[in-house]
Design a protein around this motif. Structure first.
Motif, mmCIF file in Angstrom:
data_model
loop_
_atom_site.group_PDB
_atom_site.id
_atom_site.type_symbol
_atom_site.label_atom_id
_atom_site.label_comp_id
_atom_site.label_asym_id
_atom_site.label_seq_id
_atom_site.Cartn_x
_atom_site.Cartn_y
_atom_site.Cartn_z
ATOM 1 N N LYS A 16 38.752 44.286 27.159
ATOM 2 C CA LYS A 16 39.085 42.920 27.570
ATOM 3 C C LYS A 16 40.020 42.935 28.770
ATOM 4 O O LYS A 16 39.918 42.081 29.662
ATOM 5 N N ILE A 19 38.059 43.532 32.017
ATOM 6 C CA ILE A 19 37.302 42.342 32.399
ATOM 7 C C ILE A 19 38.241 41.253 32.896
ATOM 8 O O ILE A 19 37.978 40.581 33.903
ATOM 9 N N SER A 20 39.380 41.095 32.196
ATOM 10 C CA SER A 20 40.337 40.053 32.556
ATOM 11 C C SER A 20 40.928 40.279 33.938
ATOM 12 O O SER A 20 41.028 39.353 34.746
ATOM 13 N N PHE A 22 39.660 41.974 36.386
ATOM 14 C CA PHE A 22 38.619 41.796 37.399
ATOM 15 C C PHE A 22 38.421 40.310 37.703
ATOM 16 O O PHE A 22 38.213 39.930 38.859
ATOM 17 N N ARG A 23 38.480 39.480 36.684
ATOM 18 C CA ARG A 23 38.317 38.040 36.878
ATOM 19 C C ARG A 23 39.446 37.459 37.713
ATOM 20 O O ARG A 23 39.263 36.456 38.402
ATOM 21 N N ARG A 24 40.610 38.076 37.680
ATOM 22 C CA ARG A 24 41.741 37.572 38.469
ATOM 23 C C ARG A 24 41.542 37.814 39.962
ATOM 24 O O ARG A 24 41.909 36.974 40.781
ATOM 25 N N PRO A 26 38.365 39.270 41.643
ATOM 26 C CA PRO A 26 37.042 39.914 41.651
ATOM 27 C C PRO A 26 36.646 40.508 42.997
ATOM 28 O O PRO A 26 36.155 41.634 43.062
ATOM 29 N N MET A 243 35.082 47.091 36.764
ATOM 30 C CA MET A 243 35.803 46.622 35.576
ATOM 31 C C MET A 243 36.224 47.795 34.699
ATOM 32 O O MET A 243 37.348 47.837 34.180
#
Length: 275
Positions: A16, A19-20, A22-24, A26, A243
């Protein structure tokens, strides 16, 4: 420096985390990962010593992605300067990272050499990109035996080097000692790492299925070609790999007590406050 023992479910928290983060950021993290891979590919084309040099850069590349993830989790924008973080923090640090890279290159080439005893080096040549893969070659018993042997031998090598770049960079541990501490940390937290591996296998599988379904839908509507589908799959694989490498810093953070330095750039050590 003190080792931490974490619950098995922490392995999924690490997934998690990757992934988290990377979302911040990307675009920044994807671009840094691409530049890292491109740099290693360029180095690998140097005659004679190129492949060994590229292998020696992998610990530094891993560290760069760890630092980039830590920067992103703290709300900072990871710039391309993190790609050189292993080489700009003092002569002793530079020597240690170079030694670590050399040890990894020797270890990896030794794995390939041992696999070559089984199939005469076919698997090693395919893996290193010297010869193309073919259906006949993949179905060969010798090739498959060599592949499984290489995978079996690479597991302890990866455990040795998993935490080593972070230990050298953040804790100032000498290269050889960092390999020992990395192996101990991974084996003592093996259940968490099993969950970590299974979590990423599931994430890659789900991502592949979603992209395949999307591609099939768009192709059915006449909006997508086979070439575009292949490009989308490659892009998806690159993002998932970015990620994955971003999640390594969370495994390091939770397996060791943070160093007693005021400017340590690791993410928050409290799991609940990170996500």
């Amino acid at each position: 420096m003190k080792l931490r023992i974490v619950p098995a479910s922490t392995g999924l928290t690490w997934v998690k985390g990757g992934i988290s983060v990377f979302r911040r950021q990307p675009m920044a993290i994807a671009a840094l990962f691409f530049m890292t891979m491109a740099s290693m590919s360029l180095v690998s084309i140097v005659p004679l010593i190129g492949p060994a040099l590229a292998l020696g850069l992998l610990p530094s590349a891993t560290l760069a992605m760890m630092v980039a993830a830590a920067e992103a989790m703290q709300g900072r924008f990871p710039t391309p300067a993190v790609l050189l973080v292993a080489f700009r923090t003092g002569k002793q640090h530079l020597r240690d990272m170079l030694v670590l890279g050399a040890l990894y290159a020797v270890g990896f080439l030794l794995v390939m050499a041992l696999s070559a005893l089984v199939d005469g080096g076919l698997f090693a040549q395919v893996y290193l990109g010297h010869i193309p893969m073919s259906a006949e070659l993949a179905e060969s018993d010798e090739f498959q035996y060599a592949m499984w042997l290489a995978m079996l031998l690479y597991l302890p090598l990866s455990l040795l080097f998993w935490h080593a770049p972070g230990l050298v960079h953040w804790h100032g541990v000498p290269p050889v000692k960092s390999l020992f501490f990395s192996l101990v940390a991974c084996t003592r937290n093996i259940t968490a790492f099993i969950f970590f591996g299974l979590g990423w296998l599931g994430a890659f599988a789900i991502g592949g299925v979603l992209i395949s379904l999307l591609g099939a839908l768009l192709a059915g509507l006449g909006l997508f070609s086979a070439g575009a589908m292949a490009g989308l799959m490659v892009a998806m694989a690159m993002m998932m790999a970015a990620m994955f490498f971003s999640s390594i810093v969370f495994t390091f953070r939770d397996c060791f007590e943070p160093p007693q330095a005021a400017d340590v750039d690791l993410p928050d050590t409290k799991l609940d406050s990170t996500f």
